[in-house]
Design an enzyme around this catalytic site. Structure first.
Site, PDB file in Angstrom:
ATOM      1  N   GLY A 115       4.395  -2.627  -2.858  1.00 57.53           N
ATOM      2  CA  GLY A 115       3.940  -2.390  -1.484  1.00 57.53           C
ATOM      3  C   GLY A 115       4.054  -0.951  -1.037  1.00 57.53           C
ATOM      4  O   GLY A 115       4.106  -0.675   0.158  1.00 57.53           O
ATOM      5  N   ASP A 163      -3.543   3.888   3.033  1.00 56.19           N
ATOM      6  CA  ASP A 163      -2.795   4.402   1.878  1.00 56.19           C
ATOM      7  C   ASP A 163      -3.428   5.679   1.330  1.00 56.19           C
ATOM      8  O   ASP A 163      -2.744   6.655   1.028  1.00 56.19           O
ATOM      9  CB  ASP A 163      -2.760   3.348   0.762  1.00 56.19           C
ATOM     10  CG  ASP A 163      -2.181   2.045   1.244  1.00 56.19           C
ATOM     11  OD1 ASP A 163      -1.524   2.045   2.291  1.00 56.19           O
ATOM     12  OD2 ASP A 163      -2.402   1.017   0.571  1.00 56.19           O
TER      13      ASP A 163
HETATM   14  C1  GLA Z   1      -2.231  -2.583   1.597  1.00 56.67           C
HETATM   15  C2  GLA Z   1      -3.615  -2.010   1.850  1.00 56.67           C
HETATM   16  C3  GLA Z   1      -3.622  -1.211   3.150  1.00 56.67           C
HETATM   17  C4  GLA Z   1      -3.073  -2.024   4.316  1.00 56.67           C
HETATM   18  C5  GLA Z   1      -1.719  -2.634   3.944  1.00 56.67           C
HETATM   19  C6  GLA Z   1      -1.214  -3.583   5.003  1.00 56.67           C
HETATM   20  O1  GLA Z   1      -1.325  -1.541   1.349  1.00 56.67           O
HETATM   21  O2  GLA Z   1      -4.008  -1.184   0.788  1.00 56.67           O
HETATM   22  O3  GLA Z   1      -4.933  -0.774   3.414  1.00 56.67           O
HETATM   23  O4  GLA Z   1      -3.991  -3.000   4.719  1.00 56.67           O
HETATM   24  O5  GLA Z   1      -1.796  -3.343   2.721  1.00 56.67           O
HETATM   25  O6  GLA Z   1      -0.897  -2.911   6.165  1.00 56.67           O
END
Ligand code: GLA
Length: 355
Positions: A115, A163
């Site tokens: 994550g 991200d």
């Molecule tokens: C992943 C996705 C992001 C966002 C997060 C949740 O990291 O790549 O774009 O949606 O989950 O906030």
């Protein structure tokens, strides 16, 4: 093994991109809302030279594997090299330049599937290295959009732009507050007495196989139910749960609408150095992510609870959900107390200081 050990020459171009932790604002990016991540010191580095063969040769120091190919066809079994093929494919297509065969070396210390956006950092670093090598002068926000294209169009994962944007533009030690509708962002310094720490739940998550795509679809359904283009445009005070036929969709939408409000408040509290209020917002965010969005796990909920009991002012699951890292906010002068208590539950190798 270094670039030279593998390819017998020195790398010509070298670019890096960092992983991120999202402090608050989850599943709000692709619904036109707000996010506030910050960069971690974990990073990917890409080195490139031209080669005189008729294939691309890519070595991953992380997987200790070398792959060679001369077309950009995606593998059928989700190999790591697909991200590189995707970057090459999108980069050459967008810039209308004819490809030259390259040696590409990847080194990384980013823990995968936790994550913290290891894949976006890989795409951003690769595209930045190609940009430097081919002197294409693409600006950082455009690099982020290309990286998103790689993940969305080539790899086939749903997601937003958070991200890639923070990995491409962010600065270590600053919060990256962004309006995901127009991509306007602000870089905000952390007050000196604030410290963030990650704890690894060791529950691996895989965006492709997890419920991320299901949540993505549920939020699209929520937007259809309300007749709005973006949930991000719905204010907390105007949110009407009875507009939904389906209770699950109402809960998912409520998380996003209230989370956006929390991100805006979090930014204000960060600027005004209100550490307790910021911590409370992180706790509320986790509660909503766990109960309404149902994106947490029992192990993760336990880490969050313990971290707060040990003295963190706020703690929450970060990233796409269903496992991975948690992030805690600790007042710096209370850090050694928190750390010694949390070590009763989790080993030092699972705990990472962010700033
Ligand atoms: C992943 C996705 C992001 C966002 C997060 C949740 O990291 O790549 O774009 O949606 O989950 O906030």
């Amino acid at each position: 093994m270094s670039f030279k050990d593998i390819f017998n020459i020195d790398g010509e171009v070298k670019e890096s991109a960092h992983a991120r932790v999202n402090l608050i604002g989850e599943h709000t990016d692709y619904t036109g809302g707000y996010v506030m991540p910050t960069l971690l010191s974990f990073k990917n580095t890409i080195e490139i030279t031209e080669n005189n063969t008729n294939e691309f040769i890519v070595y991953s120091q992380y997987f200790k594997e070398k792959k060679a190919f001369n077309d950009f066809k995606k593998s059928t079994n989700n190999e790591w090299v697909d991200y590189i093929k995707g970057c090459l494919h999108i980069f050459f297509e967008e810039n209308k330049i004819s490809s030259r065969y390259l040696n590409i070396y990847i080194s990384s210390d980013i823990p995968l599937e936790r994550g913290i956006s290891s894949s976006s950092a890989l795409c951003v670093a690769t595209l930045k290295a190609l940009n430097t090598f081919f002197e294409t002068k693409i600006k950082d926000p455009e690099i982020a959009k290309l990286a998103k294209k790689v993940e969305f169009n080539y790899i086939g994962v749903s997601g937003g732009i958070m991200d890639q944007m923070v990995s491409s533009i962010g600065i270590h030690g600053k919060a990256f507050f962004m309006n995901c509708k127009n991509l306007e962002y602000e870089l905000i310094s952390f007050p000196k007495n604030w410290k963030f720490c990650l704890i690894d739940s060791e529950v691996q998550r895989n965006l492709r196989n997890s419920s991320y795509n299901e949540r993505f679809a549920e939020l699209q359904e929520a937007e259809r139910s309300l007749g709005v283009e973006y949930l991000g445009g719905v204010k907390k005070q105007n949110f009407q749960p009875d507009k939904f036929d389906n209770n699950t969709i109402a809960k998912r939408a409520k998380h996003v609408v209230f989370e956006n409000d929390r991100v805006i408040n979090a930014k204000k509290n960060l600027i005004e150095n209100n550490i307790y209020e910021f911590g409370n917002l992180m706790n509320e965010s986790h509660e909503s992510y766990s109960k309404d969005f149902e994106a947490s796990t029992l192990d993760v909920d336990l880490i969050v609870k313990r971290s707060v009991e040990c003295g963190a002012l706020g703690a929450r699951l970060t990233g796409g959900g269903f496992g991975g890292f948690t992030v805690s906010l600790i007042e710096r002068n209370n850090f050694s107390h928190w750390y010694s208590k949390i070590l009763n539950f989790y080993p030092a190798e699972k705990i990472f200081e962010v700033n």
